[in-house]
Design a protein around this motif. Sequence first.
Motif, mmCIF file in Angstrom:
data_model
loop_
_atom_site.group_PDB
_atom_site.id
_atom_site.type_symbol
_atom_site.label_atom_id
_atom_site.label_comp_id
_atom_site.label_asym_id
_atom_site.label_seq_id
_atom_site.Cartn_x
_atom_site.Cartn_y
_atom_site.Cartn_z
ATOM 1 N N HIS A 70 -10.995 6.699 -2.411
ATOM 2 C CA HIS A 70 -10.341 7.619 -1.485
ATOM 3 C C HIS A 70 -11.444 8.090 -0.538
ATOM 4 N N SER A 71 -11.372 7.679 0.725
ATOM 5 C CA SER A 71 -12.534 7.870 1.591
ATOM 6 C C SER A 71 -12.884 9.345 1.805
ATOM 7 N N GLU A 72 -11.885 10.221 1.787
ATOM 8 C CA GLU A 72 -12.151 11.629 2.097
ATOM 9 C C GLU A 72 -11.953 12.556 0.898
ATOM 10 N N GLU A 73 -11.420 12.043 -0.196
ATOM 11 C CA GLU A 73 -10.906 12.951 -1.222
ATOM 12 C C GLU A 73 -11.496 12.690 -2.601
ATOM 13 N N ASP A 74 -11.974 13.770 -3.226
ATOM 14 C CA ASP A 74 -12.430 13.684 -4.613
ATOM 15 C C ASP A 74 -11.214 13.628 -5.538
ATOM 16 N N GLU A 75 -11.455 13.141 -6.747
ATOM 17 C CA GLU A 75 -10.378 13.044 -7.729
ATOM 18 C C GLU A 75 -10.927 13.497 -9.086
ATOM 19 N N VAL A 91 -14.481 11.961 -9.699
ATOM 20 C CA VAL A 91 -14.909 10.828 -8.875
ATOM 21 C C VAL A 91 -15.035 11.344 -7.433
ATOM 22 N N PRO A 92 -16.253 11.367 -6.917
ATOM 23 C CA PRO A 92 -16.432 11.876 -5.546
ATOM 24 C C PRO A 92 -15.745 10.965 -4.529
ATOM 25 N N HIS A 93 -15.407 11.539 -3.396
ATOM 26 C CA HIS A 93 -14.771 10.760 -2.346
ATOM 27 C C HIS A 93 -15.672 9.588 -1.942
ATOM 28 N N GLY A 94 -15.037 8.494 -1.642
ATOM 29 C CA GLY A 94 -15.778 7.330 -1.170
ATOM 30 C C GLY A 94 -16.354 6.461 -2.276
ATOM 31 N N VAL A 95 -16.195 6.877 -3.523
ATOM 32 C CA VAL A 95 -16.759 6.101 -4.635
ATOM 33 C C VAL A 95 -15.681 5.187 -5.226
ATOM 34 N N LYS A 96 -15.962 3.891 -5.196
ATOM 35 C CA LYS A 96 -15.019 2.908 -5.747
ATOM 36 C C LYS A 96 -14.938 3.064 -7.259
ATOM 37 N N HIS A 97 -13.724 3.062 -7.782
ATOM 38 C CA HIS A 97 -13.546 3.244 -9.224
ATOM 39 C C HIS A 97 -12.308 2.519 -9.707
ATOM 40 N N ARG A 98 -12.332 2.226 -11.001
ATOM 41 C CA ARG A 98 -11.186 1.597 -11.650
ATOM 42 C C ARG A 98 -10.981 2.220 -13.024
ATOM 43 N N PRO A 99 -9.921 2.982 -13.203
ATOM 44 C CA PRO A 99 -9.611 3.536 -14.526
ATOM 45 C C PRO A 99 -9.021 2.457 -15.441
ATOM 46 N N LEU A 128 -6.038 16.290 -3.851
ATOM 47 C CA LEU A 128 -5.390 16.893 -2.689
ATOM 48 C C LEU A 128 -3.953 16.403 -2.609
ATOM 49 N N ALA A 129 -3.116 17.219 -2.008
ATOM 50 C CA ALA A 129 -1.717 16.839 -1.828
ATOM 51 C C ALA A 129 -1.608 15.481 -1.146
ATOM 52 N N SER A 130 -2.595 15.164 -0.318
ATOM 53 C CA SER A 130 -2.522 13.944 0.486
ATOM 54 C C SER A 130 -3.034 12.692 -0.213
ATOM 55 N N THR A 131 -3.659 12.836 -1.391
ATOM 56 C CA THR A 131 -4.303 11.685 -2.037
ATOM 57 C C THR A 131 -3.294 10.690 -2.595
ATOM 58 N N LYS A 132 -3.481 9.423 -2.238
ATOM 59 C CA LYS A 132 -2.689 8.363 -2.862
ATOM 60 C C LYS A 132 -3.462 7.830 -4.061
ATOM 61 N N HIS A 133 -2.778 7.626 -5.185
ATOM 62 C CA HIS A 133 -3.527 7.342 -6.417
ATOM 63 C C HIS A 133 -4.144 5.954 -6.439
ATOM 64 N N THR A 134 -3.714 5.061 -5.560
ATOM 65 C CA THR A 134 -4.400 3.774 -5.476
ATOM 66 C C THR A 134 -5.267 3.698 -4.222
ATOM 67 N N GLY A 135 -5.545 4.878 -3.627
ATOM 68 C CA GLY A 135 -6.425 4.920 -2.468
ATOM 69 C C GLY A 135 -5.857 4.122 -1.322
ATOM 70 N N ASP A 136 -6.714 3.411 -0.639
ATOM 71 C CA ASP A 136 -6.278 2.615 0.502
ATOM 72 C C ASP A 136 -5.702 1.268 0.063
ATOM 73 N N VAL A 137 -5.733 1.027 -1.250
ATOM 74 C CA VAL A 137 -5.216 -0.228 -1.778
ATOM 75 C C VAL A 137 -3.732 -0.057 -2.112
ATOM 76 N N ALA A 138 -2.877 -0.791 -1.460
ATOM 77 C CA ALA A 138 -1.459 -0.776 -1.842
ATOM 78 C C ALA A 138 -1.259 -1.850 -2.892
ATOM 79 N N SER A 139 -0.692 -1.493 -4.018
ATOM 80 C CA SER A 139 -0.469 -2.466 -5.085
ATOM 81 C C SER A 139 0.871 -2.175 -5.725
ATOM 82 N N ASP A 140 1.235 -2.990 -6.685
ATOM 83 C CA ASP A 140 2.473 -2.739 -7.421
ATOM 84 C C ASP A 140 2.438 -1.384 -8.117
ATOM 85 N N LEU A 141 1.236 -0.843 -8.293
ATOM 86 C CA LEU A 141 1.107 0.430 -9.004
ATOM 87 C C LEU A 141 1.230 1.640 -8.075
ATOM 88 N N THR A 142 1.227 1.383 -6.758
ATOM 89 C CA THR A 142 1.272 2.498 -5.815
ATOM 90 C C THR A 142 2.591 3.250 -5.919
#
Lengths: 124, 124
Positions: free
Chosen positions: A44-49, A77-85, A98-112
């Motif tokens: 997530h380029s701007e958002e911590d999780e 996980v700080p913003h901008g850090v690639k991660h895989r749970p 954040l309200a705006s965070t998508k849980h798969t980040g910029d990656v759209a997948s079947d899990l989005t």
Amino acid sequence: MNVLNLLKSFDDLSEYWSPRVIGRVNQSFIKIAKAKGEMVWHDHSEEDEFFLVLKGELRIDLEDRAVILGPMDTFTVPHGVKHRPVAKEETWLVLIELASTKHTGDVASDLTRSVDDQLEWLNA
Amino acid sequence: MNVLNLLKSFDDLSEYWSPRVIGRVNQSFIKIAKAKGEMVWHDHSEEDEFFLVLKGELRIDLEDRAVILGPMDTFTVPHGVKHRPVAKEETWLVLIELASTKHTGDVASDLTRSVDDQLEWLNA
């Protein structure tokens, strides 16, 4: 404005990797999720999780290492850090994002999952 | 960026009503606190405050009612709502607030703690 039990809120959550919004505080959502198997790599380029494990064990793969979270362990996980749970067995998570965070980040997948679906649930 | 166990982080927290910052996600602080006795009545005009009880029981007095939180119960006090947390026995809390939120709101009391003190701890 009601009292909600965090553990009970998992009762009717059946799908894995499908976070549900259970509360909001300021611009942050508190979400719960059941995890099993591998999530997709994303950031997530701007958002911590923030992750809190209630039950089970979550491995979060980072590019240079992995962290293991057992019950009541927390990790941000700080913003901008690639991660895989990854969870070998069913694992219960609390997420703060954040309200705006998508849980798969910029990656759209079947899990989005759509945040709108989650808000529908919260307001129901 | 380390794994922190939420329960263990209470080990060396001895003073009541003295929240400690244990994490940050975006503009929010995750704080822990031990509670016993009565907090002062206060509100935060712009900022919501999220409570999670890990151990014990917290009563939050509101102007028109009171809510009781047992283990793993959550409650968000919306901004502008006057409230007074009360714990008969030692109770362990997790709080999610904006970085800017003072825990006694606009009320300065003997219980007011500086956020700077907390940040010192976080960065130590």
